[in-house]
Structures are given as C-alpha cells and as structure tokens.
Design a protein around this motif. Structure first.
Motif, mmCIF file in Angstrom:
data_model
loop_
_atom_site.group_PDB
_atom_site.id
_atom_site.type_symbol
_atom_site.label_atom_id
_atom_site.label_comp_id
_atom_site.label_asym_id
_atom_site.label_seq_id
_atom_site.Cartn_x
_atom_site.Cartn_y
_atom_site.Cartn_z
ATOM 1 N N MET A 196 -20.956 -52.662 -35.632
ATOM 2 C CA MET A 196 -19.907 -52.576 -34.652
ATOM 3 C C MET A 196 -18.573 -52.923 -35.316
ATOM 4 O O MET A 196 -18.475 -53.870 -36.083
ATOM 5 N N VAL A 197 -17.552 -52.169 -35.019
ATOM 6 C CA VAL A 197 -16.218 -52.395 -35.569
ATOM 7 C C VAL A 197 -15.390 -53.158 -34.535
ATOM 8 O O VAL A 197 -15.368 -52.801 -33.362
ATOM 9 N N HIS A 198 -14.725 -54.218 -34.976
ATOM 10 C CA HIS A 198 -13.880 -55.021 -34.095
ATOM 11 C C HIS A 198 -12.428 -54.837 -34.484
ATOM 12 O O HIS A 198 -12.095 -54.781 -35.667
ATOM 13 N N ASP A 199 -11.582 -54.771 -33.489
ATOM 14 C CA ASP A 199 -10.141 -54.678 -33.713
ATOM 15 C C ASP A 199 -9.597 -56.085 -33.916
ATOM 16 O O ASP A 199 -9.629 -56.904 -33.005
ATOM 17 N N LEU A 200 -9.132 -56.384 -35.114
ATOM 18 C CA LEU A 200 -8.602 -57.702 -35.427
ATOM 19 C C LEU A 200 -7.067 -57.725 -35.391
ATOM 20 O O LEU A 200 -6.445 -58.664 -35.878
ATOM 21 N N THR A 201 -6.475 -56.702 -34.774
ATOM 22 C CA THR A 201 -5.024 -56.673 -34.590
ATOM 23 C C THR A 201 -4.622 -57.870 -33.738
ATOM 24 O O THR A 201 -5.235 -58.151 -32.724
ATOM 25 N N GLY A 202 -3.609 -58.577 -34.164
ATOM 26 C CA GLY A 202 -3.146 -59.743 -33.425
ATOM 27 C C GLY A 202 -3.848 -61.026 -33.822
ATOM 28 O O GLY A 202 -3.617 -62.075 -33.233
ATOM 29 N N ALA A 203 -4.707 -60.942 -34.843
ATOM 30 C CA ALA A 203 -5.419 -62.131 -35.303
ATOM 31 C C ALA A 203 -4.440 -63.142 -35.880
ATOM 32 O O ALA A 203 -3.512 -62.783 -36.597
ATOM 33 N N ASP A 204 -4.646 -64.393 -35.542
ATOM 34 C CA ASP A 204 -3.853 -65.502 -36.075
ATOM 35 C C ASP A 204 -4.667 -66.130 -37.203
ATOM 36 O O ASP A 204 -5.506 -66.993 -36.964
ATOM 37 N N TRP A 205 -4.433 -65.671 -38.433
ATOM 38 C CA TRP A 205 -5.226 -66.094 -39.586
ATOM 39 C C TRP A 205 -4.807 -67.478 -40.051
ATOM 40 O O TRP A 205 -3.629 -67.764 -40.190
ATOM 41 N N ARG A 206 -5.788 -68.328 -40.294
ATOM 42 C CA ARG A 206 -5.532 -69.691 -40.774
ATOM 43 C C ARG A 206 -6.494 -70.033 -41.896
ATOM 44 O O ARG A 206 -7.633 -69.589 -41.885
ATOM 45 N N LYS A 207 -6.008 -70.842 -42.829
ATOM 46 C CA LYS A 207 -6.926 -71.350 -43.846
ATOM 47 C C LYS A 207 -6.908 -72.867 -43.782
ATOM 48 O O LYS A 207 -5.967 -73.475 -43.268
ATOM 49 N N SER A 208 -7.927 -73.458 -44.303
ATOM 50 C CA SER A 208 -8.081 -74.903 -44.239
ATOM 51 C C SER A 208 -6.926 -75.614 -44.934
ATOM 52 O O SER A 208 -6.478 -75.195 -46.002
ATOM 53 N N THR A 209 -6.479 -76.690 -44.340
ATOM 54 C CA THR A 209 -5.456 -77.504 -44.980
ATOM 55 C C THR A 209 -6.019 -78.163 -46.234
ATOM 56 O O THR A 209 -5.274 -78.567 -47.116
ATOM 57 N N ARG A 210 -7.322 -78.256 -46.332
ATOM 58 C CA ARG A 210 -7.968 -78.843 -47.514
ATOM 59 C C ARG A 210 -7.965 -77.904 -48.707
ATOM 60 O O ARG A 210 -8.266 -78.312 -49.821
ATOM 61 N N SER A 211 -7.635 -76.639 -48.481
ATOM 62 C CA SER A 211 -7.667 -75.675 -49.580
ATOM 63 C C SER A 211 -6.458 -75.826 -50.497
ATOM 64 O O SER A 211 -6.472 -75.316 -51.611
ATOM 65 N N GLY A 212 -5.404 -76.493 -50.037
ATOM 66 C CA GLY A 212 -4.207 -76.634 -50.856
ATOM 67 C C GLY A 212 -3.655 -75.266 -51.187
ATOM 68 O O GLY A 212 -3.527 -74.415 -50.329
ATOM 69 N N SER A 213 -3.352 -75.043 -52.447
ATOM 70 C CA SER A 213 -2.873 -73.718 -52.853
ATOM 71 C C SER A 213 -4.012 -72.889 -53.434
ATOM 72 O O SER A 213 -3.780 -71.831 -53.997
ATOM 73 N N GLY A 214 -5.225 -73.380 -53.289
ATOM 74 C CA GLY A 214 -6.389 -72.689 -53.833
ATOM 75 C C GLY A 214 -6.752 -71.437 -53.061
ATOM 76 O O GLY A 214 -6.263 -71.174 -51.964
ATOM 77 N N GLU A 215 -7.606 -70.658 -53.654
ATOM 78 C CA GLU A 215 -8.069 -69.426 -53.034
ATOM 79 C C GLU A 215 -9.257 -69.759 -52.144
ATOM 80 O O GLU A 215 -10.144 -70.522 -52.526
ATOM 81 N N CYS A 216 -9.240 -69.191 -50.954
ATOM 82 C CA CYS A 216 -10.328 -69.479 -50.024
ATOM 83 C C CYS A 216 -10.409 -68.367 -48.992
ATOM 84 O O CYS A 216 -9.829 -67.309 -49.164
ATOM 85 N N VAL A 217 -11.097 -68.625 -47.923
ATOM 86 C CA VAL A 217 -11.170 -67.677 -46.822
ATOM 87 C C VAL A 217 -10.204 -68.100 -45.726
ATOM 88 O O VAL A 217 -9.819 -69.258 -45.624
ATOM 89 N N GLU A 218 -9.826 -67.139 -44.910
ATOM 90 C CA GLU A 218 -9.013 -67.398 -43.737
ATOM 91 C C GLU A 218 -9.836 -67.011 -42.516
ATOM 92 O O GLU A 218 -10.632 -66.072 -42.564
ATOM 93 N N VAL A 219 -9.625 -67.742 -41.435
ATOM 94 C CA VAL A 219 -10.390 -67.526 -40.210
ATOM 95 C C VAL A 219 -9.421 -67.281 -39.064
ATOM 96 O O VAL A 219 -8.397 -67.953 -38.957
#
Length: 62
Positions: free
Chosen positions: A1-24
C-alpha cells in the motif's frame, strides 16, 4: 500500500546530534513515516501507529 506523506513533519532524535540517522513523521493520521536523514528526497517507509509503537517498545527492551 502506498501512503501519501505530503505534509509530514519530519523529526530526528535530539540524541543524534549532527550524526546521520532516521527521521520520523508521526503527525499524519493513520501512518508513521520513517526516512533516511541523509536522503530526505529518497524513499520512506510507512508503518501503522500500532506497528511503530510495537517496534519502539521492542527496541527499548533491555
């Protein structure tokens, strides 16, 4: 199933610092989006809120 993620408010953990990680994005009804912070225009995964909560709970287990 395809979901429309338009309007998503992407956030990454404050613990990631400037590191590479995932956004949710959890601000959309019925779906939680997950993407690579290094490739914000690339593909994203979509989970149901209950599946995402189960994943987080399992990841936090000692």
């Amino acid at each position: 199933m395809v979901h429309d993620l338009t309007g998503a408010d992407w956030r990454k953990s404050t613990r990631s610092g400037s590191g590479e990680c995932v956004e949710v994005a959890a601000n959309l009804p019925g779906v939680v989006g997950v993407r690579d912070s290094k490739d914000v225009t690339g593909p994203a995964l979509a989970f149901s809120p209950s599946a995402w909560c189960a994943f987080i709970a399992e990841a936090k287990r000692p």
